[in-house]
Each structure stands twice: as structure tokens, then as C-alpha cells.
Design a protein around this motif. Structure first.
Motif, mmCIF file in Angstrom:
data_model
loop_
_atom_site.group_PDB
_atom_site.id
_atom_site.type_symbol
_atom_site.label_atom_id
_atom_site.label_comp_id
_atom_site.label_asym_id
_atom_site.label_seq_id
_atom_site.Cartn_x
_atom_site.Cartn_y
_atom_site.Cartn_z
ATOM 1 N N TRP A 86 11.890 12.924 -8.797
ATOM 2 C CA TRP A 86 10.937 12.218 -7.945
ATOM 3 C C TRP A 86 9.720 11.712 -8.714
ATOM 4 N N LEU A 87 9.133 12.563 -9.560
ATOM 5 C CA LEU A 87 7.923 12.158 -10.260
ATOM 6 C C LEU A 87 8.158 10.962 -11.179
ATOM 7 N N PRO A 88 9.237 10.935 -11.997
ATOM 8 C CA PRO A 88 9.511 9.724 -12.785
ATOM 9 C C PRO A 88 9.723 8.483 -11.920
ATOM 10 N N LEU A 89 10.344 8.661 -10.747
ATOM 11 C CA LEU A 89 10.553 7.529 -9.845
ATOM 12 C C LEU A 89 9.221 6.982 -9.353
ATOM 13 N N ILE A 90 8.314 7.889 -8.950
ATOM 14 C CA ILE A 90 6.990 7.465 -8.476
ATOM 15 C C ILE A 90 6.217 6.801 -9.607
ATOM 16 N N ARG A 109 10.113 21.033 7.485
ATOM 17 C CA ARG A 109 10.585 21.435 6.158
ATOM 18 C C ARG A 109 10.071 20.440 5.131
ATOM 19 N N PRO A 110 9.235 20.873 4.166
ATOM 20 C CA PRO A 110 8.691 19.952 3.170
ATOM 21 C C PRO A 110 9.791 19.282 2.366
ATOM 22 N N VAL A 114 0.873 -1.178 0.000
ATOM 23 C CA VAL A 114 0.000 0.000 0.000
ATOM 24 C C VAL A 114 0.905 1.221 0.000
ATOM 25 N N GLY A 115 0.775 2.070 -1.011
ATOM 26 C CA GLY A 115 1.625 3.242 -1.135
ATOM 27 C C GLY A 115 0.958 4.495 -0.601
ATOM 28 N N PHE A 116 1.772 5.422 -0.087
ATOM 29 C CA PHE A 116 1.296 6.718 0.412
ATOM 30 C C PHE A 116 1.995 7.816 -0.369
ATOM 31 N N VAL A 117 1.202 8.726 -0.938
ATOM 32 C CA VAL A 117 1.764 9.807 -1.737
ATOM 33 C C VAL A 117 0.915 11.055 -1.539
ATOM 34 N N GLY A 118 1.516 12.211 -1.761
ATOM 35 C CA GLY A 118 0.793 13.476 -1.627
ATOM 36 C C GLY A 118 1.747 14.637 -1.765
ATOM 37 N N ARG A 119 1.217 15.847 -1.689
ATOM 38 C CA ARG A 119 2.051 17.035 -1.767
ATOM 39 C C ARG A 119 3.030 17.062 -0.598
ATOM 40 N N SER A 120 4.164 17.718 -0.820
ATOM 41 C CA SER A 120 5.125 17.884 0.260
ATOM 42 C C SER A 120 4.454 18.577 1.447
ATOM 43 N N ASN A 121 4.768 18.110 2.640
ATOM 44 C CA ASN A 121 4.242 18.665 3.889
ATOM 45 C C ASN A 121 2.762 18.383 4.102
ATOM 46 N N VAL A 122 2.236 17.324 3.448
ATOM 47 C CA VAL A 122 0.841 16.950 3.668
ATOM 48 C C VAL A 122 0.692 16.082 4.909
ATOM 49 N N GLY A 123 1.822 15.586 5.456
ATOM 50 C CA GLY A 123 1.770 14.781 6.676
ATOM 51 C C GLY A 123 1.933 13.293 6.450
ATOM 52 N N LYS A 124 2.601 12.896 5.338
ATOM 53 C CA LYS A 124 2.758 11.468 5.050
ATOM 54 C C LYS A 124 3.568 10.751 6.124
ATOM 55 N N MET A 157 6.218 7.500 -0.396
ATOM 56 C CA MET A 157 6.817 8.084 -1.598
ATOM 57 C C MET A 157 7.174 9.550 -1.361
ATOM 58 N N PRO A 158 8.127 10.093 -2.128
ATOM 59 C CA PRO A 158 8.453 11.519 -1.995
ATOM 60 C C PRO A 158 7.242 12.378 -2.308
ATOM 61 N N GLY A 159 7.163 13.530 -1.656
ATOM 62 C CA GLY A 159 6.056 14.440 -1.903
ATOM 63 C C GLY A 159 6.291 15.245 -3.164
ATOM 64 N N TYR A 160 5.239 15.395 -3.965
ATOM 65 C CA TYR A 160 5.363 16.241 -5.153
ATOM 66 C C TYR A 160 5.019 17.681 -4.769
ATOM 67 N N GLY A 161 5.532 18.644 -5.527
ATOM 68 C CA GLY A 161 5.302 20.047 -5.203
ATOM 69 C C GLY A 161 6.513 20.664 -4.541
#
Length: 330
Positions: free
Chosen positions: A193-197, A156-157, A128-138, A177-181
């Protein structure tokens, strides 16, 4: 309300998305036969503006104020005490709470990190993967699920700069996963990061579901919309989780939930049930834990007696609520 509406400006104040990171994704998804197509999803601001009549001039704040939240959502939020309460002069405080039975996950700990597809660990267990914007609290959420400080947390995001794999024994893996944004990292790093995800969600045969985390104060932003489109195009099953729900007034949280739930109806791969959690108050986490266990086909192993306990606790809560309301009327 101030927190929920402050972000509803278009364009957003202070661009958080990295153009070099998002633009290639938009070009790939928008060009079909030489003509650009409209995005499948709307941001929260756009969804609000869709509510306005063509002949009226009305602000986003006014559009948000006249939304009517789902009563069932409000009832669930009241039960879980999720979302902050607007304190009035004559608010009558409850003398009881919903005694929710805890859902226990097996011990979870970090076991691998990957900065490239070649370094992904063997795909042996459901993931189960977790992804979201940087600093969303993952990372905070992963720690709450693990019950320990398994993931590093920072104000720090962008602290997570690789795919982090956490294992729950022989049962399943969680993937942070790393946060996008926006992030406090070098641009050449964040561009990778995005190509990796994308490589992970396209190549991983054991990936059962992606939990897409959204900040409850802001809802769907442009980067979230683009990532939802990516998940749809790759045929990835995903589910939206609203985080930081303790920072939003309860009725505003229910309205935000309504707007986002409408967007999930446009998706082929999004699970229609939008989850809501607060890592700081540790509220709503049981719903997320149950979802993880069911997704990994472990419900029978870990939830055999939970449903009976949950129904008993809900019955006790509603009985106390009736007594509370009767004393208010008398």
C-alpha cells in the motif's frame, strides 16, 4: 479527557504500525551522508513532552491539562457545537444554535479503482486525495461529502485496499487511499500500500492537495509523522483534518488542535489551517467542502452567494449569543 490522554503513552500500547511497511521509509528519510537526522515533526506525545522543563517530572496528563487553547479556536468550536461538552450539575443549556448555510457539492460517485500505478485512470481533472491511518474514518468522511453510500464502511480497519477514485462530473475527482498502519489484511497486501500511495503522490500531475486525516483522540502518531515527512519531501501540498471530533471534549479538542497546528509550522508544504470534522454529527463538513472547491478553482462556480449567507448567519448567531449572555448576568 480520558479519551484524549489515554493514547498519550510512549511507546504506544500495542504497536499498530507494520515495521516492514514503515522501516524502509524511515531508512530513506533519515540517512544523509551516513548520519541519521532527527524527524522534522514530533508526535503529539513528543510535542507535549517538549513543554516540560528539564528539571521537572510531570506526566503527559498534567502537561496536557496546563495547555491553554486558542480562544478563537474555542469560539469556533462553540459556534459549530463541535466536540462533546462536559456536563456539570449547573450547566445552563443554550436555546439557540448557529444556523450554518450548507455548501453543496456536485453529485459524486465511484468510477475507478487502482491497485497499481499502471491502472491509474487518466489524469484529466483536479484531484483531492484522502489518506490517514486505518480506521481514521476516511470512507465515512467520503460518504458524508458525497451525500450517499459511495464508499464501503466497516469497523474492521483496512477495508480500503486500493486507490478508489470518485468523480464529481466534469469538476474534480476525490481519491480515497488505503490506510497506513494496522489493518485486517494479509501482510504482503499491506506492504504494497505505501509504495502505491507514494507512486500516486509523486506521479499524479493533477493532484491539487492531500487531506491527511488524523484521529482527534490521538493526534499525530509515529506513522502520521513519517507520512508528513514523506509529503514534505515529495513537495506535495497537504492539509490536516481532525476526524471523530465528537468523541473528544471541546476544550481538549482545542488543545489537540493547538499542538497539531504548531507542527504544521515546521512543514514546507502543509496548509497551516487545521480542519476539524465529525462524520457522525456531520459537523465541520462545510469547511472541508469549501476547501475542496477552492483548491479545485471552483469557488466562483459554487460559492458565489455563500459568503454573504455565512456572514448573515454568523451575525445572527453572535446577536443571540449576546442576548443569552445578558440574560445570564441579569
Amino acid at each position: 479527557m480520558a479519551l484524549a490522554v489515554a493514547s498519550m503513552r510512549w511507546p504506544p500500547r500495542g504497536a499498530l504500525l507494520l515495521p516492514a511497511q514503515i522501516a524502509p521509509l524511515r531508512r530513506r528519510q533519515q540517512h544523509s551522508g551516513g548520519r541519521a537526522r532527527e524527524p522534522r515533526f514530533a508526535t503529539t506525545v513528543q510535542a507535549l513532552q517538549e513543554q516540560a522543563r528539564p528539571d521537572e517530572q510531570v506526566s503527559n496528563r498534567q502537561l496536557f491539562a496546563r495547555l491553554q487553547p486558542d480562544p478563537r479556536t474555542m469560539e469556533r468550536l462553540d459556534m459549530l457545537q463541535l466536540g462533546s461538552e462536559k456536563q456539570g450539575r449547573f450547566v445552563r443549556r443554550r436555546w439557540f444554535r448557529y444556523d450554518e448555510p450548507d455548501v453543496k457539492l456536485p453529485h459524486i460517485h465511484f468510477f475507478a479503482g487502482a491497485k497499481s500505478a499502471a491502472s491509474f485512470p487518466a489524469a484529466t481533472l483536479p484531484e483531492v486525495g484522502f489518506v490517514g491511518r486505518s480506521n481514521v474514518g476516511k470512507s465515512t468522511l467520503v460518504n458524508q461529502l458525497c451525500g450517499a453510500l459511495a464508499a464501503r464502511v466497516s469497523d474492521r480497519p483496512g477495508l480500503t485496499q486500493q486507490l478508489n477514485f470518485y468523480t464529481a462530473g466534469d469538476d474534480f475527482h476525490l481519491v480515497d487511499m488505503p490506510g497506513y498502519g494496522f489493518a485486517y489484511a494479509k501482510e504482503e497486501v499491506t506492504q504494497a500500500w505505501l509504495p502505491l500511495i507514494e507512486a500516486y503522490i509523486r506521479q499524479r500531475p493533477t493532484l491539487r492537495r492531500v487531506m491527511l486525516l488524523l484521529d482527534a483522540r490521538h493526534g499525530i502518531k509515529a506513522g502520521d509523522r513519517d507520512f508528513m515527512d514523506l509529503l514534505d519531501r515529495t513537495g506535495t501540498k497537504y492539509q490536516i483534518v481532525l476526524t471523530k471530533c465528537d468523541l473528544v471534549h471541546r476544550i481538549d479538542l482545542a488543545k489537540q488542535h493547538l499542538l497539531i497546528a504548531r507542527q504544521t509550522e515546521r512543514s514546507r508544504g502543509c496548509v497551516p489551517r487545521v480542519l476539524m470534522v465529525s462524520g457522525r454529527q456531520r459537523t465541520g463538513l462545510n469547511d472541508l467542502r469549501k476547501e475542496i472547491l477552492h483548491v479545485c478553482s471552483l469557488g466562483q462556480k459554487y460559492l458565489a452567494t455563500h459568503k454573504k449567507k455565512e456572514l448573515a448567519a454568523q451575525a445572527a448567531y453572535h446577536e443571540q449569543l449576546r442576548t443569552f449572555n445578558d440574560t445570564a448576568r441579569s
